[in-house]
Design an enzyme around this catalytic site. Structure first.
Site, PDB file in Angstrom:
ATOM      1  N   ASP A  37       0.819  -1.214   0.000  1.00 16.01           N
ATOM      2  CA  ASP A  37       0.000   0.000   0.000  1.00 16.01           C
ATOM      3  C   ASP A  37       0.854   1.266   0.000  1.00 16.01           C
ATOM      4  O   ASP A  37       1.989   1.261   0.475  1.00 16.01           O
ATOM      5  CB  ASP A  37      -0.920  -0.023   1.239  1.00 16.01           C
ATOM      6  CG  ASP A  37      -2.077   0.955   1.105  1.00 16.01           C
ATOM      7  OD1 ASP A  37      -2.384   1.384  -0.030  1.00 16.01           O
ATOM      8  OD2 ASP A  37      -2.669   1.300   2.141  1.00 16.01           O
ATOM      9  N   HIS A  54       2.401   3.441  -8.913  1.00 18.91           N
ATOM     10  CA  HIS A  54       2.141   2.029  -9.204  1.00 18.91           C
ATOM     11  C   HIS A  54       3.302   1.424 -10.000  1.00 18.91           C
ATOM     12  O   HIS A  54       3.688   0.282  -9.797  1.00 18.91           O
ATOM     13  CB  HIS A  54       0.838   1.866  -9.998  1.00 18.91           C
ATOM     14  CG  HIS A  54      -0.371   2.263  -9.212  1.00 18.91           C
ATOM     15  ND1 HIS A  54      -0.561   1.903  -7.910  1.00 18.91           N
ATOM     16  CD2 HIS A  54      -1.460   3.016  -9.542  1.00 18.91           C
ATOM     17  CE1 HIS A  54      -1.699   2.402  -7.462  1.00 18.91           C
ATOM     18  NE2 HIS A  54      -2.262   3.089  -8.441  1.00 18.91           N
ATOM     19  N   GLU A  84     -12.417  -4.347  -4.341  1.00 22.46           N
ATOM     20  CA  GLU A  84     -12.904  -2.969  -4.116  1.00 22.46           C
ATOM     21  C   GLU A  84     -12.148  -1.944  -4.971  1.00 22.46           C
ATOM     22  O   GLU A  84     -12.612  -0.822  -5.156  1.00 22.46           O
ATOM     23  CB  GLU A  84     -12.755  -2.591  -2.631  1.00 22.46           C
ATOM     24  CG  GLU A  84     -13.744  -3.282  -1.707  1.00 22.46           C
ATOM     25  CD  GLU A  84     -13.508  -4.784  -1.583  1.00 22.46           C
ATOM     26  OE1 GLU A  84     -12.335  -5.198  -1.480  1.00 22.46           O
ATOM     27  OE2 GLU A  84     -14.492  -5.547  -1.617  1.00 22.46           O
ATOM     28  N   LEU A 148      10.214 -20.813  -4.203  1.00 25.42           N
ATOM     29  CA  LEU A 148       9.211 -19.917  -3.616  1.00 25.42           C
ATOM     30  C   LEU A 148       7.992 -19.754  -4.531  1.00 25.42           C
ATOM     31  O   LEU A 148       8.123 -19.617  -5.747  1.00 25.42           O
ATOM     32  CB  LEU A 148       9.855 -18.546  -3.344  1.00 25.42           C
ATOM     33  CG  LEU A 148       8.961 -17.437  -2.798  1.00 25.42           C
ATOM     34  CD1 LEU A 148       9.692 -16.633  -1.730  1.00 25.42           C
ATOM     35  CD2 LEU A 148       8.446 -16.516  -3.891  1.00 25.42           C
ATOM     36  N   SER A 213      -8.268  -4.333   4.975  1.00 28.01           N
ATOM     37  CA  SER A 213      -8.822  -4.036   3.649  1.00 28.01           C
ATOM     38  C   SER A 213      -9.269  -5.300   2.896  1.00 28.01           C
ATOM     39  O   SER A 213      -8.958  -5.467   1.717  1.00 28.01           O
ATOM     40  CB  SER A 213      -7.824  -3.226   2.813  1.00 28.01           C
ATOM     41  OG  SER A 213      -7.500  -2.029   3.465  1.00 28.01           O
TER      42      SER A 213
END
Ligand code: IPE
Ligand code: IPE
Ligand code: MG
Length: 257
Positions: A37, A54, A84, A148, A213
């Protein structure tokens, strides 16, 4: 390992003493989930458009993946787009949806070299074809890798996941595949999108917000939570190691003593 330590030294000399000696390689969390975030605020702080944040955030994903891989984390789940986030302006959503087709061609070779396996948790329905093509291509190319698991939570929402799980469960009860009395935490987990993954041991959220969130609501029941003020584009390997070190100092009791 030494290479990585040298890299941290270059990045943040002040935090190195707290980051290096603290990690115990036999107590590394198997599954780390990250709420990436603060991209928008990072950009705003620099007088840039939100999408520049971003883009910068995207650049940070491989770096943190490599750090996690190096210390032996098995699963790294990155919250990339929530159910959302469709509420955001069309241009911003479109920019975010185009990131996978930039990220994977850029990073896939190095991810493959490091035996990383890509997967996705979320709903494919609703994603543009070009987004799906990019991520599905990466999943396909890395499907034999055994290192991973880099799991992108894309078009994901925890409540939607639970409702969809309950719907599937009811269908199974109706057609006799599941008896109501057999429903327990383990069988409920098997209806979640992450049924084949362990629950996260550690949740990291950047940007100073102290909330979930709608992220992995079922799976995070007993995860350790770690927050930092740093915005995602400025989140470093050193901060990641600080989170791991603090995780290792905590006592997980699961309700016991
Ligand atoms: C996180 O950064 C990325 C996504 C949610 C896709 P934000 O875009 O939420 O950045 P802030 O929180 O507005 O600063
Ligand atoms: C959570 O961040 C979603 C992702 C990081 C993908 P948001 O920025 O969407 O969350 P809120 O709106 O601050 O709760
Ligand atoms: Mg945000």
């Amino acid at each position: 390992m030494l290479k990585l330590i040298k890299k941290w030294l270059g990045i943040n000399v002040k935090s190195v003493s707290s980051a290096i000696p603290a990690i115990e390689l036999d107590k590394v969390p198997a599954h780390v989930a990250i709420i990436m975030d603060g991209n928008g605020r990072w950009a705003k702080q620099r007088g840039l458009p939100r999408v520049a944040g971003h883009h910068s955030g995207m650049k940070n994903v491989k770096k943190i993946t490599m750090a996690a891989n190096e210390i032996g984390v098995k699963v790294l789940t990155m919250y990339a787009f929530s159910t959302e986030n469709w509420k955001r302006p069309k241009e911003e959503v479109e920019f975010l949806m185009k990131l996978p087709q930039e990220f994977f061609p850029l990073e896939i070779e190095e991810l493959i070299e490091n035996n990383v396996r890509i997967r996705m948790t979320g709903w494919k329905e609703g994603l543009p074809d070009y987004t799906l093509k990019a991520i599905e291509g990466a999943i396909e190319r890395t499907k034999e890798n055994t290192g991973l698991i880099l799991n992108f939570a894309l078009n994901y929402g925890g409540r939607k996941e639970m409702i969809a799980g309950v719907q599937d469960m009811i269908l199974d009860v109706q057609n006799g595949k599941l008896q109501i009395e057999d429903l327990d935490e383990a069988s409920f987990s098997s209806y979640m999108l992450t049924s084949d993954l362990p629950d996260p041991d550690l949740l990291i959220r950047t940007s100073g917000e102290l909330r979930l969130s709608n992220f992995l609501l079922w799976q995070l029941a007993y995860s350790e939570l770690w927050f930092t003020e740093a915005y995602w584009p400025e989140f470093t390997e050193s901060l990641f190691m600080q989170a791991i070190a603090e995780y290792q100092r905590r006592g997980r009791r699961y309700g016991g003593i």
